[in-house]
Scaffold this motif. Structure first.
Motif, PDB file in Angstrom:
ATOM      1  N   LEU A 114       0.819  -1.219   0.000  1.00 59.88           N
ATOM      2  CA  LEU A 114       0.000   0.000   0.000  1.00 59.88           C
ATOM      3  C   LEU A 114       0.849   1.263   0.000  1.00 59.88           C
ATOM      4  O   LEU A 114       0.593   2.205  -0.746  1.00 59.88           O
ATOM      5  N   GLU A 115       1.842   1.291   0.844  1.00 60.63           N
ATOM      6  CA  GLU A 115       2.650   2.491   1.046  1.00 60.63           C
ATOM      7  C   GLU A 115       3.596   2.787  -0.114  1.00 60.63           C
ATOM      8  O   GLU A 115       3.869   3.942  -0.393  1.00 60.63           O
ATOM      9  N   THR A 116       4.080   1.730  -0.771  1.00 63.28           N
ATOM     10  CA  THR A 116       5.051   1.944  -1.843  1.00 63.28           C
ATOM     11  C   THR A 116       4.416   1.923  -3.229  1.00 63.28           C
ATOM     12  O   THR A 116       5.025   2.385  -4.193  1.00 63.28           O
ATOM     13  N   GLY A 117       3.224   1.346  -3.331  1.00 64.45           N
ATOM     14  CA  GLY A 117       2.589   1.201  -4.638  1.00 64.45           C
ATOM     15  C   GLY A 117       3.192   0.073  -5.459  1.00 64.45           C
ATOM     16  O   GLY A 117       2.900  -0.060  -6.652  1.00 64.45           O
ATOM     17  N   LEU A 118       4.029  -0.747  -4.841  1.00 60.25           N
ATOM     18  CA  LEU A 118       4.689  -1.849  -5.536  1.00 60.25           C
ATOM     19  C   LEU A 118       3.886  -3.130  -5.337  1.00 60.25           C
ATOM     20  O   LEU A 118       3.897  -3.716  -4.255  1.00 60.25           O
ATOM     21  N   ASP A 119       3.187  -3.551  -6.378  1.00 61.97           N
ATOM     22  CA  ASP A 119       2.375  -4.763  -6.288  1.00 61.97           C
ATOM     23  C   ASP A 119       3.213  -6.017  -6.075  1.00 61.97           C
ATOM     24  O   ASP A 119       2.718  -7.010  -5.560  1.00 61.97           O
ATOM     25  N   ASN A 120       4.468  -5.956  -6.477  1.00 68.41           N
ATOM     26  CA  ASN A 120       5.368  -7.112  -6.362  1.00 68.41           C
ATOM     27  C   ASN A 120       6.371  -6.932  -5.226  1.00 68.41           C
ATOM     28  O   ASN A 120       7.512  -7.379  -5.319  1.00 68.41           O
TER      29      ASN A 120
END
Length: 151
Positions: A114-120
């Motif tokens: 959520l915080e980084t926007g990195l789905d992976n």
């Protein structure tokens, strides 16, 4: 960086319901079974997970323990809070150093996503070669890459 506490007063009931669901499915019950539907609905209410699908518990013992599964279900869903660079680094470091229980790690990974926007986000930590790092990348390298790639 503290992970939220779970309501331990619900833990035994959640474990019993998971076992009941698995027993029902093993004896042929399907989603049309009233007992399976009732048990699933009770689990949804108890865990505050309205979209919970008990089919996911089928043979859970092959990938987790009953205690860890129940604790994971009782862990609240994280909300975006605007983690600082230091907080992100702390969480990643604790994950890399195995300082969280399974349910806590799951919560923190969702939070990092959520915080980084990195789905992976899990690739960065567990398979760094998938994101352009060496498979043996150390924690500071992983943190730097997460911070560089975050959205």
């Amino acid at each position: 960086m503290k992970t939220p506490e779970i309501d331990r007063s619900k833990l035994n009931e959640v474990k019993e319901l998971i076992d009941r669901v698995c027993d029902l499915m093993e004896t042929g019950a399907d989603k049309q079974s009233p007992e399976l539907r009732e048990t699933e609905e009770r689990l949804r209410k108890l865990t505050n997970r309205p979209n919970l699908d008990v089919k996911e518990f089928r043979e859970y013992w092959g990938w987790t323990s009953l205690d860890d599964l129940a604790e994971t279900l009782l862990m609240p869903e994280p909300a975006k809070s605007g983690m600082s660079v230091e907080e992100i680094a702390e969480v990643v470091t604790k994950i890399c150093n195995v300082k969280y229980s399974e349910s806590e790690m799951g919560y923190q990974l969702k939070r990092l996503k959520l915080e980084t926007g990195l789905d992976n986000i899990t690739d960065y930590i567990f398979n760094p070669n998938e994101v352009g790092l060496d498979m043996r990348a150390d924690t500071p390298e992983i943190i730097a890459k997460i911070l560089e790639d975050r959205k």
